[in-house]
Write a protein that holds these residues in place. Structure first.
Motif, PDB file in Angstrom:
ATOM      1  N   GLU A  19      -5.579  -5.815   5.344  1.00 13.31           N
ATOM      2  CA  GLU A  19      -6.620  -5.050   6.023  1.00 13.31           C
ATOM      3  C   GLU A  19      -7.625  -4.460   5.029  1.00 13.31           C
ATOM      4  N   LEU A  20      -7.195  -4.240   3.801  1.00 10.82           N
ATOM      5  CA  LEU A  20      -8.093  -3.653   2.818  1.00 10.82           C
ATOM      6  C   LEU A  20      -9.277  -4.573   2.527  1.00 10.82           C
ATOM      7  N   ARG A  26      -1.821  -4.700   3.382  1.00  8.46           N
ATOM      8  CA  ARG A  26      -2.727  -4.985   2.264  1.00  8.46           C
ATOM      9  C   ARG A  26      -3.912  -5.841   2.708  1.00  8.46           C
ATOM     10  N   LEU A  55      -6.291   3.548   3.508  1.00  6.71           N
ATOM     11  CA  LEU A  55      -7.079   2.970   4.590  1.00  6.71           C
ATOM     12  C   LEU A  55      -6.247   2.140   5.556  1.00  6.71           C
ATOM     13  N   CYS A  61      -9.488  -3.107  -5.261  1.00  5.53           N
ATOM     14  CA  CYS A  61      -8.751  -3.307  -4.019  1.00  5.53           C
ATOM     15  C   CYS A  61      -7.299  -3.056  -4.380  1.00  5.53           C
ATOM     16  N   LYS A  85      -6.585   6.755  -3.135  1.00  5.10           N
ATOM     17  CA  LYS A  85      -7.761   6.909  -3.998  1.00  5.10           C
ATOM     18  C   LYS A  85      -7.503   7.879  -5.150  1.00  5.10           C
ATOM     19  N   GLY A  97      -5.301   2.496  -0.734  1.00  2.00           N
ATOM     20  CA  GLY A  97      -4.122   2.358   0.106  1.00  2.00           C
ATOM     21  C   GLY A  97      -4.017   3.291   1.281  1.00  2.00           C
ATOM     22  N   TYR A 156     -11.839  -4.118   5.218  1.00  2.00           N
ATOM     23  CA  TYR A 156     -12.600  -2.891   4.999  1.00  2.00           C
ATOM     24  C   TYR A 156     -13.669  -3.095   3.935  1.00  2.00           C
ATOM     25  N   VAL A 161     -11.698  -0.150  -2.220  1.00  2.00           N
ATOM     26  CA  VAL A 161     -10.833   0.187  -1.080  1.00  2.00           C
ATOM     27  C   VAL A 161      -9.444   0.550  -1.597  1.00  2.00           C
ATOM     28  N   THR A 210       0.844  -1.190   0.000  1.00  2.00           N
ATOM     29  CA  THR A 210       0.000   0.000   0.000  1.00  2.00           C
ATOM     30  C   THR A 210       0.885   1.248   0.000  1.00  2.00           C
ATOM     31  N   CYS A 223      -4.287 -11.010   0.872  1.00  2.00           N
ATOM     32  CA  CYS A 223      -5.375 -10.066   1.121  1.00  2.00           C
ATOM     33  C   CYS A 223      -6.724 -10.777   1.028  1.00  2.00           C
TER      34      CYS A 223
END
Length: 230
Positions: A149-150, A147, A143, A112, A117, A141, A153, A139, A46, A182
């Motif tokens: 964790e995306l 990776r 956030l 993802c 963004k 980077g 989310y 989602v 990310t 991921c």
């Protein structure tokens, strides 16, 4: 509805290092350096993680305000770098994305990506691919540093809209082992497409993706049949 969680760099397109050069320039200018080079691989990471490691390497401590300032500079510089680099859309990507935009499709295109963004939107807009994606279900980077964790989310965001949403409703499509990790963080499937990847087929033996393709099929309907497999 099922959600195709597309990675960008190496999966949908290659910018021919436009993002890399934009980030190096942003760091160089922010810290008034004569030159700056990122020596670690950026694949599958990310932007949050990349920039944190850069600041730690230069400063010895992480300062969120500096990360925000570098990201702003990166965003501005990326717009300048994209036209000067001869990047490309990967084989069969655009017609595959367009195929899933039809009204009766049970799949939607989402993202993802480790890109922030704004960076993601810039890259996709430059190659005229932004029109194919649901950005509200995507989602990015900023956030999380990790990776994996995306994916969490993405699942939680869509679950709040539709309480029937399951991990099996997500299929992640990428080009690195981190894309597989991921997907597995929420128990989802992952398809790896190799034609834009810096990784080799053997690099995926340990993470064991659901499908491993040399490139997207010429016929998007064939790809959909693959997605429908259990």
């Amino acid at each position: 509805m099922k959600h195709l969680m597309w990675d960008i760099d190496g999966t949908l397109l290659l910018t021919n290092l436009a993002g890399y050069d934009a980030l190096c320039k942003a760091v160089k200018d922010y810290y008034f350096l004569d030159a700056y080079e990122i020596r670690q691989s950026l694949a599958g990471r990310t932007d949050s993680d990349i920039i944190k490691k850069i600041i730690l390497n230069i400063r010895g401590r992480f300062l969120p305000a500096e990360a925000a300032s570098i990201l702003i500079r990166y965003d501005i510089q990326l717009a300048k770098e994209l036209p000067t680099h001869k990047g490309k859309i990967m084989k069969n990507v655009e017609k595959t994305l367009a195929y899933f935009m039809r009204e009766d499709s049970k799949y939607e295109n989402c993202l993802c990506t480790g890109n922030i963004k704004n960076g993601a939107k810039q890259k996709l807009a430059y190659y005229n691919l932004d029109k194919y994606f649901n950005f509200n279900h995507s989602v990015f980077g900023e956030l999380a540093e990790e990776r994996s964790e995306l994916a969490k989310y993405a699942l939680s965001r869509i679950y709040l809209e539709d309480r029937s949403t399951l991990p099996s409703d997500f299929i992640f499509i990428g080009d690195t082992p981190n894309d597989v990790r991921c997907a597995k963080a929420i128990g989802a499937r992952c398809i790896i497409v190799l034609d834009g990847s810096a990784s080799k087929r053997e690099d995926f033996a340990e993470v064991n993706p659901w499908k491993l393709l040399d490139c997207l099929p010429d016929d998007p309907a064939e790809f959909e049949r693959l997605l429908d497999e259990e």
